[in-house]
Motif scaffolding. Sequence first.
Motif, PDB file in Angstrom:
ATOM      1  N   LYS A  48      37.179 -12.425  38.373  1.00  0.00           N
ATOM      2  CA  LYS A  48      36.538 -11.536  37.395  1.00  0.00           C
ATOM      3  C   LYS A  48      35.365 -10.803  38.030  1.00  0.00           C
ATOM      4  O   LYS A  48      35.131  -9.619  37.756  1.00  0.00           O
ATOM      5  CB  LYS A  48      36.074 -12.341  36.175  1.00  0.00           C
ATOM      6  N   MET A  49      34.620 -11.513  38.894  1.00  0.00           N
ATOM      7  CA  MET A  49      33.505 -10.887  39.585  1.00  0.00           C
ATOM      8  C   MET A  49      34.000  -9.753  40.493  1.00  0.00           C
ATOM      9  O   MET A  49      33.398  -8.678  40.552  1.00  0.00           O
ATOM     10  CB  MET A  49      32.755 -11.941  40.416  1.00  0.00           C
ATOM     11  N   ILE A  50      35.108  -9.983  41.182  1.00  0.00           N
ATOM     12  CA  ILE A  50      35.676  -8.961  42.067  1.00  0.00           C
ATOM     13  C   ILE A  50      36.161  -7.759  41.246  1.00  0.00           C
ATOM     14  O   ILE A  50      35.954  -6.603  41.635  1.00  0.00           O
ATOM     15  CB  ILE A  50      36.806  -9.562  42.915  1.00  0.00           C
ATOM     16  N   GLU A  51      36.780  -8.023  40.108  1.00  0.00           N
ATOM     17  CA  GLU A  51      37.244  -6.928  39.248  1.00  0.00           C
ATOM     18  C   GLU A  51      36.065  -6.076  38.781  1.00  0.00           C
ATOM     19  O   GLU A  51      36.131  -4.837  38.782  1.00  0.00           O
ATOM     20  CB  GLU A  51      37.985  -7.486  38.032  1.00  0.00           C
ATOM     21  N   ARG A  52      34.980  -6.731  38.385  1.00  0.00           N
ATOM     22  CA  ARG A  52      33.811  -5.972  37.920  1.00  0.00           C
ATOM     23  C   ARG A  52      33.209  -5.146  39.060  1.00  0.00           C
ATOM     24  O   ARG A  52      32.753  -4.020  38.847  1.00  0.00           O
ATOM     25  CB  ARG A  52      32.769  -6.923  37.328  1.00  0.00           C
ATOM     26  N   ALA A  53      33.202  -5.718  40.282  1.00  0.00           N
ATOM     27  CA  ALA A  53      32.685  -4.969  41.439  1.00  0.00           C
ATOM     28  C   ALA A  53      33.545  -3.736  41.700  1.00  0.00           C
ATOM     29  O   ALA A  53      33.012  -2.639  41.977  1.00  0.00           O
ATOM     30  CB  ALA A  53      32.652  -5.873  42.667  1.00  0.00           C
ATOM     31  N   ARG A  54      34.858  -3.877  41.603  1.00  0.00           N
ATOM     32  CA  ARG A  54      35.744  -2.711  41.809  1.00  0.00           C
ATOM     33  C   ARG A  54      35.488  -1.649  40.740  1.00  0.00           C
ATOM     34  O   ARG A  54      35.496  -0.448  41.029  1.00  0.00           O
ATOM     35  CB  ARG A  54      37.205  -3.165  41.795  1.00  0.00           C
ATOM     36  N   ASP A  55      35.272  -2.094  39.508  1.00  0.00           N
ATOM     37  CA  ASP A  55      34.994  -1.135  38.430  1.00  0.00           C
ATOM     38  C   ASP A  55      33.699  -0.374  38.701  1.00  0.00           C
ATOM     39  O   ASP A  55      33.626   0.848  38.495  1.00  0.00           O
ATOM     40  CB  ASP A  55      34.890  -1.865  37.085  1.00  0.00           C
ATOM     41  N   ARG A  56      32.681  -1.082  39.171  1.00  0.00           N
ATOM     42  CA  ARG A  56      31.403  -0.415  39.468  1.00  0.00           C
ATOM     43  C   ARG A  56      31.570   0.591  40.610  1.00  0.00           C
ATOM     44  O   ARG A  56      30.986   1.678  40.587  1.00  0.00           O
ATOM     45  CB  ARG A  56      30.336  -1.450  39.835  1.00  0.00           C
ATOM     46  N   MET A  57      32.368   0.235  41.603  1.00  0.00           N
ATOM     47  CA  MET A  57      32.584   1.132  42.747  1.00  0.00           C
ATOM     48  C   MET A  57      33.371   2.376  42.330  1.00  0.00           C
ATOM     49  O   MET A  57      33.125   3.480  42.819  1.00  0.00           O
ATOM     50  CB  MET A  57      33.302   0.383  43.863  1.00  0.00           C
ATOM     51  N   GLN A  58      34.322   2.220  41.409  1.00  0.00           N
ATOM     52  CA  GLN A  58      35.080   3.375  40.925  1.00  0.00           C
ATOM     53  C   GLN A  58      34.201   4.291  40.077  1.00  0.00           C
ATOM     54  O   GLN A  58      34.359   5.516  40.078  1.00  0.00           O
ATOM     55  CB  GLN A  58      36.279   2.904  40.110  1.00  0.00           C
ATOM     56  N   ALA A  59      33.249   3.688  39.367  1.00  0.00           N
ATOM     57  CA  ALA A  59      32.346   4.491  38.536  1.00  0.00           C
ATOM     58  C   ALA A  59      31.372   5.294  39.384  1.00  0.00           C
ATOM     59  O   ALA A  59      30.904   6.365  38.963  1.00  0.00           O
ATOM     60  CB  ALA A  59      31.574   3.584  37.577  1.00  0.00           C
ATOM     61  N   LEU A  60      31.044   4.774  40.588  1.00  0.00           N
ATOM     62  CA  LEU A  60      30.132   5.470  41.506  1.00  0.00           C
ATOM     63  C   LEU A  60      30.790   5.575  42.873  1.00  0.00           C
ATOM     64  O   LEU A  60      30.401   4.889  43.824  1.00  0.00           O
ATOM     65  CB  LEU A  60      28.800   4.712  41.602  1.00  0.00           C
ATOM     66  N   PRO A  61      31.812   6.414  43.009  1.00  0.00           N
ATOM     67  CA  PRO A  61      32.560   6.477  44.273  1.00  0.00           C
ATOM     68  C   PRO A  61      31.757   7.136  45.394  1.00  0.00           C
ATOM     69  O   PRO A  61      30.854   7.936  45.140  1.00  0.00           O
ATOM     70  CB  PRO A  61      33.791   7.300  43.915  1.00  0.00           C
ATOM     71  N   GLY A  62      32.110   6.778  46.636  1.00  0.00           N
ATOM     72  CA  GLY A  62      31.573   7.486  47.791  1.00  0.00           C
ATOM     73  C   GLY A  62      30.243   6.997  48.312  1.00  0.00           C
ATOM     74  O   GLY A  62      29.781   7.451  49.355  1.00  0.00           O
ATOM     75  N   GLY A  63      29.582   6.079  47.617  1.00  0.00           N
ATOM     76  CA  GLY A  63      28.285   5.603  48.068  1.00  0.00           C
ATOM     77  C   GLY A  63      28.406   4.463  49.067  1.00  0.00           C
ATOM     78  O   GLY A  63      29.491   3.923  49.314  1.00  0.00           O
ATOM     79  N   SER A  64      27.272   4.124  49.683  1.00  0.00           N
ATOM     80  CA  SER A  64      27.241   2.981  50.601  1.00  0.00           C
ATOM     81  C   SER A  64      27.347   1.695  49.805  1.00  0.00           C
ATOM     82  O   SER A  64      26.909   1.628  48.645  1.00  0.00           O
ATOM     83  CB  SER A  64      25.934   2.983  51.402  1.00  0.00           C
ATOM     84  N   PRO A  65      27.910   0.649  50.404  1.00  0.00           N
ATOM     85  CA  PRO A  65      28.001  -0.632  49.693  1.00  0.00           C
ATOM     86  C   PRO A  65      26.611  -1.175  49.387  1.00  0.00           C
ATOM     87  O   PRO A  65      25.697  -1.111  50.220  1.00  0.00           O
ATOM     88  CB  PRO A  65      28.761  -1.535  50.669  1.00  0.00           C
ATOM     89  N   ARG A  66      26.444  -1.702  48.181  1.00  0.00           N
ATOM     90  CA  ARG A  66      25.127  -2.178  47.753  1.00  0.00           C
ATOM     91  C   ARG A  66      24.969  -3.689  47.901  1.00  0.00           C
ATOM     92  O   ARG A  66      23.885  -4.216  47.656  1.00  0.00           O
ATOM     93  CB  ARG A  66      24.896  -1.772  46.295  1.00  0.00           C
ATOM     94  N   ASN A  67      26.037  -4.370  48.289  1.00  0.00           N
ATOM     95  CA  ASN A  67      25.969  -5.822  48.450  1.00  0.00           C
ATOM     96  C   ASN A  67      27.168  -6.266  49.288  1.00  0.00           C
ATOM     97  O   ASN A  67      28.030  -5.451  49.656  1.00  0.00           O
ATOM     98  CB  ASN A  67      25.947  -6.531  47.094  1.00  0.00           C
ATOM     99  N   LEU A  68      27.214  -7.557  49.597  1.00  0.00           N
ATOM    100  CA  LEU A  68      28.272  -8.088  50.454  1.00  0.00           C
ATOM    101  C   LEU A  68      29.656  -7.894  49.839  1.00  0.00           C
ATOM    102  O   LEU A  68      30.607  -7.528  50.535  1.00  0.00           O
ATOM    103  CB  LEU A  68      28.027  -9.578  50.723  1.00  0.00           C
ATOM    104  N   LEU A  69      29.780  -8.138  48.555  1.00  0.00           N
ATOM    105  CA  LEU A  69      31.090  -8.024  47.920  1.00  0.00           C
ATOM    106  C   LEU A  69      31.621  -6.596  48.024  1.00  0.00           C
ATOM    107  O   LEU A  69      32.794  -6.383  48.362  1.00  0.00           O
ATOM    108  CB  LEU A  69      30.995  -8.472  46.463  1.00  0.00           C
TER     109      LEU A  69
END
Length: 475
Positions: free
Chosen positions: A231-252
């Motif tokens: 579930k944590m990984i799914e939420r991280a993917r959702d956040r990345m899709q909402a803000l595409p193209g940026g640098s990673p903000r954490n290890l996940l």
Amino acid sequence: MAEVRSGISENLRTLADLPCPQGLPGLGNFFQLAPAKLHLTLEEWAAKLGSPFRVQLGTIPMTVWTQAELFQTVMRERPNRYRRFAPIESVMAELGGNGLFSAEGAAWEPQRRLVMQALSISNIKSFYPTLAAITERLRARLQRASSEGRTVEMTDELKRYTVDVTSALAFGEDPHTLEQQHGVIQEHLALIPPALMRRVVALFPYWRYVKLPRDRRLDQAVVEIHKYVHKMIERARDRMQALPGGSPRNLLEAMLLARELPDSTVTDEQIVANVLTLLVAGEDTTANSIAWAVMYLAADTDLQFRMFEHSRGVLGQSTVCPSYDALKHLDLCEGVCNEALRLRPVAAIQTFEPLTDVCLGGVAVPAGTRMLFLTRPAMLDPQNFVHPESFNPDRWRHPHDPSDGAHELRAYLTFGAGPRVCPGRHLANVEMRLVMSMLTAHFKVAMAVDPASIKEVSAFTMVPSEMPVKLQARA
């Protein structure tokens, strides 16, 4: 200097030449090695037999070592000449957690790069406001317990703290377990280290054929942990899709981005495994390290007052350390934790096996031989630390003067050494300074039980059986 080379020489001792405690025919020392007391049993035998010596798990020989210089040699030669016990990797793989800690060979290096970047000093410095906010939540929780006169099980409270810190830093979300009473992820994570300990030293993998009640509880916990992780990984993917193209903000996010690169060697299984590994390691080791330090602090009212003045001088009017740069002035807080870890090392046993035939300390060690390194004996050796039986945090505070007596930093084995030194050591030191300064600035600490009743338990790491304290708020 330790001698290490391939091949076997006629002048070397063999494994059969090493002293061995008397055991039972066919079973060897198996029934003498209770997993929960493993480090204590091995330390007792090391004091009688010297180092190295041999124990037998049935027909399997294991060598046991205490020399700090040989430990350093082995750690420098990882991962090319030595690896962790092979059973650790297979057991962690069964649990779905074969991440950075247990990975070997080609799978290790790309994972190491990602984790080291996430736990770098610059990342932790930029993360400091969140760290301070989580420490303030711990202070508020302890304040409530103090005002209500409740006994605090300090290890449990610290595990809530370290899970919140690890999750926020490495995975980009804070589970706020410090605001919850029950149903937190730690209740499931707590079953993994002792199970790992039992299974690594087992004569054969019985759990693959017969499930004992504790194995069924573990299976249930692993299911819940993996639900949590996915579930944590799914939420991280959702956040990345909402803000595409940026640098990673954490290890996940960094691992998820690396997974999508052309020719990537990062797999979905590795991502899950590293999330699980960091949850377990980030929760267990630092929390228990601080808990042991609290025990020594509670026993010494003069030290507590020194710590109060020291911490309040840095915190000023703040409830927690006001800035990352101010942490460097909290050297007494870190000295207390370093000294506690010297006397009560959380990593009391380190496990290795050579990938090729080697000579170590004049002993011919065939490839695949299981090697146990005990970390405490070297830290209690007067040749390495002056008056080693004394709890003296000031030994860590100032540049060492040789006239003061021995202070051999290479014998301080808490975080390992070499290429696979603990990647979270800087974060652990930051957490130690933050928690110890907050605790001593706001509370007087007293044990709620006789400290002599607190036992050391081998649960893969070495943990206290309990750590109940009473907190009295300072005016």
